[in-house]
Design a protein around this motif. Structure first.
Motif, mmCIF file in Angstrom:
data_model
loop_
_atom_site.group_PDB
_atom_site.id
_atom_site.type_symbol
_atom_site.label_atom_id
_atom_site.label_comp_id
_atom_site.label_asym_id
_atom_site.label_seq_id
_atom_site.Cartn_x
_atom_site.Cartn_y
_atom_site.Cartn_z
ATOM 1 N N MET A 1 0.782 -1.245 0.039
ATOM 2 C CA MET A 1 0.580 -0.126 0.411
ATOM 3 C C MET A 1 0.549 1.004 -0.751
ATOM 4 N N ILE B 1 -3.023 11.211 3.899
ATOM 5 C CA ILE B 1 -2.813 9.693 3.418
ATOM 6 C C ILE B 1 -2.831 8.892 4.609
ATOM 7 N N GLU C 1 -5.867 7.725 6.218
ATOM 8 C CA GLU C 1 -6.797 6.772 5.476
ATOM 9 C C GLU C 1 -6.339 6.202 5.334
ATOM 10 N N MET C 2 -5.019 5.385 4.934
ATOM 11 C CA MET C 2 -3.985 3.980 4.638
ATOM 12 C C MET C 2 -4.456 3.689 6.105
ATOM 13 N N ASP D 1 -6.082 3.735 8.587
ATOM 14 C CA ASP D 1 -7.432 3.419 8.705
ATOM 15 C C ASP D 1 -8.377 2.334 8.299
ATOM 16 N N ILE D 2 -7.939 2.349 6.948
ATOM 17 C CA ILE D 2 -7.686 0.540 5.793
ATOM 18 C C ILE D 2 -6.867 -0.626 6.110
ATOM 19 N N PHE D 3 -5.451 -0.519 6.279
ATOM 20 C CA PHE D 3 -5.533 -1.380 7.164
ATOM 21 C C PHE D 3 -5.932 -1.112 8.556
ATOM 22 N N GLN E 1 -8.539 -1.008 10.183
ATOM 23 C CA GLN E 1 -9.856 -1.591 11.207
ATOM 24 C C GLN E 1 -10.004 -3.241 9.812
ATOM 25 N N GLY E 2 -9.135 -2.568 8.776
ATOM 26 C CA GLY E 2 -9.212 -4.267 8.307
ATOM 27 C C GLY E 2 -8.675 -5.648 9.105
ATOM 28 N N VAL E 3 -7.208 -4.998 9.309
ATOM 29 C CA VAL E 3 -7.014 -5.821 11.178
ATOM 30 C C VAL E 3 -7.421 -6.910 12.059
ATOM 31 N N THR F 1 -10.871 -5.404 12.560
ATOM 32 C CA THR F 1 -12.288 -6.413 12.997
ATOM 33 C C THR F 1 -12.381 -7.339 12.270
#
Lengths: 220, 220
Positions: free
Chosen positions: A180, A199, A202-203, A205-207, A209-211, A213
């Motif tokens: 990423m 950035i 945002e990255m 957050d994605i990473f 929360q992805g990991v 959740t």
DNA sequence: ACTCTGTTCGAACGAACGTTCGAATTATTC
DNA sequence: GAATAATTCGAACGTTCGTTCGAACAGAGT
């Protein structure tokens, strides 16, 4: 006469006990300028695609003059990559000091990486894109720094995993995160895209929360 | 005599109305073999680092003989990249047909990308890593395919955003996803890492939960 | 003025580069 | 089997590559 080009590293080792910073010599100064120009050229044309004559033109020094400062084109690339990578690792360690929260530490990792990436985009592109250009001794010394950086990130994610009792493949997670972040050199446009902090948020957050959740049941 | 090398594309256009597949000529067959060998060499040494003599050795054909099949080294790279990229887009479209669920469609995108990536790792590395090697006409034709692929992914994420009323920057999300997936060529080891399906599931989990959790308030 | 050390450069080295050309070889057609 | 077309190749083209060498230049100390 022939060994003058290795003078720099030799000179720095005088009085290993003294902690006082060594004042940069004229030699070091000029080398630094050349490295900066070479970074631009390698970034634009790639390591193989850039010729020593390109570097000569960019740095305003004669072709032969360059060889007073380094003994080969490959060593020049090595110096650029080593300095860049060492700096980013050093800054990361400084920033992590005193921070205990696992999630915050991962966010610091991401922010540190992206901030340095965007502030030194050319050098970081040369580091990312020309990762396979070095051979043997040069390659292994750089691989050592790379491994250290990788291990730090693995440690941060393992801490997070333990603290929150998560389950995911650390290896896939770390390498996805690197992907990423490092891919950014292919698309970032300072006139269109936000700054590093935004950035990174945002990255992050994605990473994260992805990991974080989903909890158990995924990965191994 | 000089224009024989462009014969292939010209030949294919005979009888534009006929839908029957054109049987591959000997010329096409041999070209395909050369492209395969060239892909290996470009993958190992990079486009600039690979010489025509390397390609000659790898494909078992004389240096001059290669030029009967394509008119320049650059066009050879172009043919490799165009074929690879076109194939992955065509397969994606076929796989998306008939699937309505937005999340499932994103998962299909990821799986398609990673499956093709790992099954054709060398070609995909050449596509990812040598993205800037082509100039002018070649570059723009490839950029068109790239843009189409990018737009498809943007569409899938926008659909997901609408369906679940999410808020995130589509651009950052898409480019982060591409980074996660494309970076794989720097680390994937078939003897250590899982197969495409498993990696696609793990990356899909990280990315989708990262994008779908938190709901409103993030990004713009 | 002279020397010494650090710095720069023009000129050249042999090797490798991408590409071309005409002839030789192989396959296809009548 | 002669004629035509498709394919392959050795040899060479001019250019550019990374690197080297010895001479020239600059500045500081004596």
């Amino acid at each position: 006469m022939g060994s003058t080009a290795t003078r720099s590293s030799g000179r720095r080792q005088r009085s290993a006990t003294a902690l006082a910073p060594v004042p940069p010599t004229r030699f070091d100064q000029r080398l630094k300028e050349i490295l900066a120009h070479a970074t631009d050229v390698f970034c634009q044309k790639g390591y193989e695609g850039a010729s020593m004559r390109d570097l000569s033109r960019a740095s305003g020094m004669s072709l032969a003059g360059l060889y007073y400062y380094f003994e080969s084109k490959e060593r020049l690339l090595f110096l650029i990559q080593k300095h860049t990578f060492s700096t980013i690792v050093r800054r990361l360690k400084a920033r992590l000091e005193g921070v205990d929260d696992a999630e915050e530490r991962v966010r610091i990792f991401i922010l540190n990486h992206l901030e340095y990436f965007l502030a030194n985009q050319q050098a970081m592109k040369v580091l990312s894109h020309e990762a396979e250009a070095l051979k043997n001794g040069f390659a292994s010394e750089l691989a050592a720094i790379k491994r250290e950086y990788y291990r730090i990130c693995v440690g941060l994610l393992d801490d997070l995993k333990r603290e929150r009792e998560l389950q995911f493949s650390t290896r896939i997670a770390v390498l996805s995160l690197f992907g990423m972040m490092n891919w950014i050199y292919t698309w970032h446009n300072p006139r269109v895209d936000a700054d590093a902090e935004a950035i990174a948020r945002e990255m992050g957050d994605i990473f994260l929360q992805g990991v974080m959740t989903g909890g158990r049941g995924r990965g191994r």
